[in-house]
Design a protein around this motif. Structure first.
Motif, PDB file in Angstrom:
ATOM      1  N   LYS A  53       0.825  -1.210   0.000  1.00 21.72           N
ATOM      2  CA  LYS A  53       0.000   0.000   0.000  1.00 21.72           C
ATOM      3  C   LYS A  53       0.860   1.261   0.000  1.00 21.72           C
ATOM      4  O   LYS A  53       0.337   2.376   0.102  1.00 21.72           O
ATOM      5  N   GLY A  54       2.182   1.081  -0.063  1.00 22.29           N
ATOM      6  CA  GLY A  54       3.078   2.226  -0.055  1.00 22.29           C
ATOM      7  C   GLY A  54       3.437   2.711   1.331  1.00 22.29           C
ATOM      8  O   GLY A  54       4.026   3.777   1.488  1.00 22.29           O
ATOM      9  N   GLY A  55       3.076   1.926   2.356  1.00 16.88           N
ATOM     10  CA  GLY A  55       3.349   2.330   3.728  1.00 16.88           C
ATOM     11  C   GLY A  55       4.619   1.708   4.275  1.00 16.88           C
ATOM     12  O   GLY A  55       5.348   0.981   3.596  1.00 16.88           O
ATOM     13  N   GLY A  56       4.896   1.983   5.559  1.00 18.03           N
ATOM     14  CA  GLY A  56       6.044   1.387   6.223  1.00 18.03           C
ATOM     15  C   GLY A  56       7.340   1.673   5.511  1.00 18.03           C
ATOM     16  O   GLY A  56       7.643   2.803   5.121  1.00 18.03           O
ATOM     17  N   GLY A  57       8.134   0.619   5.294  1.00 13.78           N
ATOM     18  CA  GLY A  57       9.445   0.776   4.693  1.00 13.78           C
ATOM     19  C   GLY A  57       9.426   1.190   3.237  1.00 13.78           C
ATOM     20  O   GLY A  57      10.458   1.578   2.682  1.00 13.78           O
ATOM     21  N   ALA A  58       8.252   1.121   2.582  1.00 21.92           N
ATOM     22  CA  ALA A  58       8.166   1.525   1.176  1.00 21.92           C
ATOM     23  C   ALA A  58       8.075   3.038   1.019  1.00 21.92           C
ATOM     24  O   ALA A  58       8.515   3.598   0.012  1.00 21.92           O
ATOM     25  N   LEU A  59       7.494   3.708   2.006  1.00 20.95           N
ATOM     26  CA  LEU A  59       7.145   5.120   1.821  1.00 20.95           C
ATOM     27  C   LEU A  59       8.334   6.047   1.592  1.00 20.95           C
ATOM     28  O   LEU A  59       8.237   6.989   0.780  1.00 20.95           O
ATOM     29  N   PRO A  60       9.482   5.869   2.248  1.00 23.41           N
ATOM     30  CA  PRO A  60      10.586   6.807   2.023  1.00 23.41           C
ATOM     31  C   PRO A  60      11.083   6.888   0.576  1.00 23.41           C
ATOM     32  O   PRO A  60      11.819   7.824   0.236  1.00 23.41           O
ATOM     33  N   TRP A  61      10.677   5.930  -0.273  1.00 24.86           N
ATOM     34  CA  TRP A  61      11.032   6.062  -1.686  1.00 24.86           C
ATOM     35  C   TRP A  61      10.422   7.329  -2.273  1.00 24.86           C
ATOM     36  O   TRP A  61      10.990   7.946  -3.170  1.00 24.86           O
ATOM     37  N   LYS A  62       9.252   7.717  -1.775  1.00 28.12           N
ATOM     38  CA  LYS A  62       8.581   8.931  -2.222  1.00 28.12           C
ATOM     39  C   LYS A  62       9.040  10.101  -1.345  1.00 28.12           C
ATOM     40  O   LYS A  62       8.423  10.439  -0.337  1.00 28.12           O
ATOM     41  N   ARG A  63      10.136  10.719  -1.730  1.00 29.88           N
ATOM     42  CA  ARG A  63      10.756  11.748  -0.883  1.00 29.88           C
ATOM     43  C   ARG A  63       9.811  12.918  -0.611  1.00 29.88           C
ATOM     44  O   ARG A  63       9.754  13.436   0.505  1.00 29.88           O
ATOM     45  N   GLY A  64       9.066  13.330  -1.625  1.00 28.87           N
ATOM     46  CA  GLY A  64       8.157  14.452  -1.452  1.00 28.87           C
ATOM     47  C   GLY A  64       7.049  14.142  -0.466  1.00 28.87           C
ATOM     48  O   GLY A  64       6.710  14.960   0.402  1.00 28.87           O
ATOM     49  N   LEU A  65       6.461  12.959  -0.594  1.00 27.92           N
ATOM     50  CA  LEU A  65       5.404  12.541   0.317  1.00 27.92           C
ATOM     51  C   LEU A  65       5.940  12.404   1.738  1.00 27.92           C
ATOM     52  O   LEU A  65       5.277  12.816   2.706  1.00 27.92           O
ATOM     53  N   LEU A  66       7.124  11.846   1.878  1.00 30.24           N
ATOM     54  CA  LEU A  66       7.740  11.729   3.200  1.00 30.24           C
ATOM     55  C   LEU A  66       7.875  13.107   3.845  1.00 30.24           C
ATOM     56  O   LEU A  66       7.539  13.289   5.024  1.00 30.24           O
ATOM     57  N   GLY A  67       8.340  14.073   3.080  1.00 28.57           N
ATOM     58  CA  GLY A  67       8.482  15.428   3.604  1.00 28.57           C
ATOM     59  C   GLY A  67       7.153  16.025   4.033  1.00 28.57           C
ATOM     60  O   GLY A  67       7.059  16.693   5.068  1.00 28.57           O
ATOM     61  N   GLU A  68       6.108  15.786   3.242  1.00 25.13           N
ATOM     62  CA  GLU A  68       4.775  16.292   3.599  1.00 25.13           C
ATOM     63  C   GLU A  68       4.279  15.686   4.907  1.00 25.13           C
ATOM     64  O   GLU A  68       3.711  16.390   5.759  1.00 25.13           O
ATOM     65  N   ILE A  69       4.469  14.400   5.063  1.00 24.40           N
ATOM     66  CA  ILE A  69       4.004  13.715   6.274  1.00 24.40           C
ATOM     67  C   ILE A  69       4.756  14.220   7.503  1.00 24.40           C
ATOM     68  O   ILE A  69       4.158  14.531   8.543  1.00 24.40           O
ATOM     69  N   LEU A  70       6.083  14.308   7.382  1.00 31.30           N
ATOM     70  CA  LEU A  70       6.875  14.766   8.522  1.00 31.30           C
ATOM     71  C   LEU A  70       6.546  16.208   8.883  1.00 31.30           C
ATOM     72  O   LEU A  70       6.445  16.554  10.067  1.00 31.30           O
ATOM     73  N   THR A  71       6.363  17.036   7.885  1.00 27.32           N
ATOM     74  CA  THR A  71       6.006  18.439   8.133  1.00 27.32           C
ATOM     75  C   THR A  71       4.680  18.540   8.884  1.00 27.32           C
ATOM     76  O   THR A  71       4.536  19.304   9.849  1.00 27.32           O
ATOM     77  N   ALA A  72       3.690  17.749   8.463  1.00 28.91           N
ATOM     78  CA  ALA A  72       2.381  17.758   9.111  1.00 28.91           C
ATOM     79  C   ALA A  72       2.477  17.280  10.555  1.00 28.91           C
ATOM     80  O   ALA A  72       1.850  17.849  11.456  1.00 28.91           O
ATOM     81  N   ALA A  73       3.255  16.249  10.789  1.00 25.77           N
ATOM     82  CA  ALA A  73       3.383  15.695  12.135  1.00 25.77           C
ATOM     83  C   ALA A  73       4.076  16.677  13.079  1.00 25.77           C
ATOM     84  O   ALA A  73       3.627  16.900  14.209  1.00 25.77           O
ATOM     85  N   VAL A  74       5.164  17.257  12.617  1.00 26.64           N
ATOM     86  CA  VAL A  74       5.919  18.196  13.452  1.00 26.64           C
ATOM     87  C   VAL A  74       5.076  19.430  13.766  1.00 26.64           C
ATOM     88  O   VAL A  74       5.058  19.926  14.904  1.00 26.64           O
ATOM     89  N   ALA A  75       4.346  19.931  12.772  1.00 24.42           N
ATOM     90  CA  ALA A  75       3.503  21.109  12.982  1.00 24.42           C
ATOM     91  C   ALA A  75       2.401  20.818  13.994  1.00 24.42           C
ATOM     92  O   ALA A  75       2.072  21.663  14.838  1.00 24.42           O
ATOM     93  N   GLY A  94       5.925  11.656  -5.139  1.00 24.55           N
ATOM     94  CA  GLY A  94       4.755  11.117  -4.471  1.00 24.55           C
ATOM     95  C   GLY A  94       3.892  12.132  -3.761  1.00 24.55           C
ATOM     96  O   GLY A  94       2.918  11.751  -3.097  1.00 24.55           O
ATOM     97  N   ARG A  95       4.204  13.415  -3.859  1.00 20.22           N
ATOM     98  CA  ARG A  95       3.372  14.411  -3.183  1.00 20.22           C
ATOM     99  C   ARG A  95       1.949  14.389  -3.743  1.00 20.22           C
ATOM    100  O   ARG A  95       1.744  14.286  -4.940  1.00 20.22           O
ATOM    101  N   GLY A  96       0.994  14.484  -2.829  1.00 13.81           N
ATOM    102  CA  GLY A  96      -0.410  14.463  -3.238  1.00 13.81           C
ATOM    103  C   GLY A  96      -0.935  13.075  -3.544  1.00 13.81           C
ATOM    104  O   GLY A  96      -2.068  12.928  -3.994  1.00 13.81           O
TER     105      GLY A  96
END
Length: 379
Positions: free
Chosen positions: A116-138, A364-366
Motif C-alpha cells: 500500500k506504499g506504507g512502512g518501509g516503502a514510503l521513504p522512496w517517495k521523498r516528497g510525500l515523506l516530507g509532507e508527512i513529517l512536516t504535518a506531524a511536526v507542525a 509522491g506528493r499528493g
C-alpha cells in the motif's frame, strides 16, 4: 571509538538511558512496557497504531491506545500514508491522550503494509515523506512534543533511501531518526549493516538511533562506539528477556552487568508478565496473550516438551501457577544462548511488494494511498 552517551535528548524529552524499546505488534502493549520499565530506564514505545484508525475512532485502534498507571512518559508509534490523517492523529495523541513522544513508522517490511506504499516503502517517495513529517511536526509543536521517525536502509540494495530520509527528517524538524540496518527486502534475515548507521550519523546533525542485532548490552555499547549513534533501539533481543533493560541501563552508566537468571528467577518473571497482562486485559485474554511469550522465556532451558506445550495453552493464572511449579528453579541460565538471535528471522524476500508503478518516480506528493483503519502490523 565514540564516547558512550549516558542519556538521550529528543527535543524537550530527556531519556535517562539512551535505550528505546522498539514497537512490536502484539508484544509492546502496556503490560510489557511496564514489565520492561520495572527493570531499567529507557523510552518504551507502544505498539504501532494507524493514523486513520485513530482519527476515525476505530475500536481496535482505541483499545490499543492504553497506558499503564505508572507510565509517566507516554510514547506512541504512528503509522500512516496521508499527511492530513497523520497531522490530525498527532494532534489527538497530544491533546487528548497526554502523549509525550510520537514516532512515525517508515520501517515496517510486512508485505500487506508495503504493497500500500506504507512502512518501509514510503521513504522512496521523498516528497510525500516530507509532507508527512512536516504535518506531524507542525501538529506536535504547540504541545512541545518531539516527533521521531524509524526507517530502514531502503527497499533493497539497489533502492536505498536512508540518507535522503535523514536529510528530509532534519529539514522538517524531526527530533531524531532511528535506522534499522536492513532493507525491506531483507526483513529480519541476515546481519544488520551498522556501517549504514555510521554513514547516517555523518550525514545529519540530528540524533541517530541504531537498530538491529542488539542481543546483549555489550552489543549496544559496541554499536554506539562504532557508529556514533546517540542511542539504540532494541526489539527482538528483549523477547523473553525483559531484564535486558537492566543490563542496558547498567552498561550505559559504566557498569558491566550481564544478568544470568536461574530458571526459578525466569519463572518469577513469567508470572509477573502474566499478572500484568491479566490486570490490563482481563485474566482470560491476558493469559492467552501470554502464551506467545512462553517459548522465548524458556529458550535454551531444559524444560520438557509436554510442560512447554501445556504452558503454551494456559488459560488462567491458577493453571499457570500449577504448571510453573514443574520448572526446575535451580537450573542455571543457558549461557550458550547469549548473543544469539531471538524471535523471527526468516529469509530475504524475492522482491518487495509495492503499489503498481511505485518506483517510477521519487516524489509522491499528493498521492492518495490506501490506508486501512484496522491495520495493526508492527515494524
Amino acid at each position: 571509538m565514540t564516547a558512550v552517551p549516558a542519556s538521550l535528548t529528543l527535543g524537550s524529552l530527556r531519556v535517562d538511558t539512551p535505550v528505546v524499546l522498539a514497537p512490536m505488534a502484539g508484544i509492546t502493549n502496556a503490560a510489557y512496557r511496564r514489565l520492561c520499565a520495572e527493570q531499567g530506564a529507557g523510552l518504551y514505545v507502544s505498539e504501532m497504531i494507524t493514523s486513520r484508525g485513530l482519527v476515525e475512532g476505530d475500536e481496535v485502534t482505541r483499545k490499543m491506545l492504553v497506558f499503564d498507571e505508572l507510565e509517566t512518559v507516554r510514547s506512541v508509534q504512528l503509522y500512516g500514508t496521508d499527511p492530513v490523517y497523520i497531522g490530525k492523529a498527532v494532534e489527538i495523541l497530544c491533546a487528548d491522550h497526554g502523549v509525550a513522544h510520537v514516532d512515525l513508522n517508515f520501517g515496517c517490511p510486512v508485505p500487506k503494509v508495503t504493497r500500500k506504499g506504507g512502512g518501509g516503502a514510503l521513504p522512496w517517495k521523498r516528497g510525500l515523506l516530507g509532507e508527512i513529517l512536516t504535518a506531524a511536526v507542525a501538529a506536535a509543536a504547540p504541545y512541545d512534543v518531539p516527533v521521531t521517525m524509524k526507517t530502514r536502509k531502503g527497499l533493497d540494495d539497489d533502492h536505498l533511501t536512508y540518507l535522503d530520509a535523514g536529510r528530509i527528517a532534519e529539514e522538517t524538524g524531526v527530533a531524531a531518526i532511528a535506522l534499522h540496518g536492513r532493507t525491506v527486502q531483507q526483513a529480519y534475515s541476515g546481519q544488520a549493516d551498522w556501517d549504514a548507521i555510521a554513514a547516517l550519523v555523518e550525514h545529519v546533525d540530528i540524533p541517530v538511533l541504531g537498530n538491529g542485532d542488539i542481543w546483549e548490552a555489550a552489543d549496544a555499547l559496541r554499536m554506539v562506539e562504532q557508529t556514533g549513534a546517540a542511542g539504540v533501539v532494541v526489539g527482538r533481543g528483549c523477547l523473553g528477556r525483559p531484564w535486558l533493560f537492566r543490563d542496558l541501563a547498567a552498561a550505559f552508566h559504566g557498569d558491566d552487568v550481564a544478568t544470568l537468571p536461574t530458571l526459578g528467577e525466569v519463572r518469577t518473571m513469567m508470572r509477573r508478565h502474566a499478572e500484568l497482562l491479566s490486570a490490563h486485559m482481563g485474566e482470560e485474554r491476558g493469559c492467552k496473550e501470554f502464551r506467545k511469550h512462553v517459548s522465548w522465556y524458556l529458550k535454551g532451558f531444559g524444560a520438557g516438551g509436554d510442560l512447554r506445550h501445556r504452558l503454551a495453552l494456559v488459560d488462567s493464572l491458577a493453571t499457570l501457577d500449577d504448571l510453573l511449579v514443574g520448572l526446575d528453579g535451580d537450573e542455571p541460565f543457558p549461557v550458550r544462548e547469549l548473543g544469539t538471535p531471538r524471535g523471527r528471522q526468516g529469509s530475504p524476500r524475492a522482491r518487495v511488494a509495492l503499489p503498481e508503478g511505485w518506483l517510477d518516480d521519487t516524489d509522491g506528493r499528493g498521492a492518495h494511498l490506501r490506508e486501512d483503519a484496522d491495520e495493526t502490523t508492527g515494524g
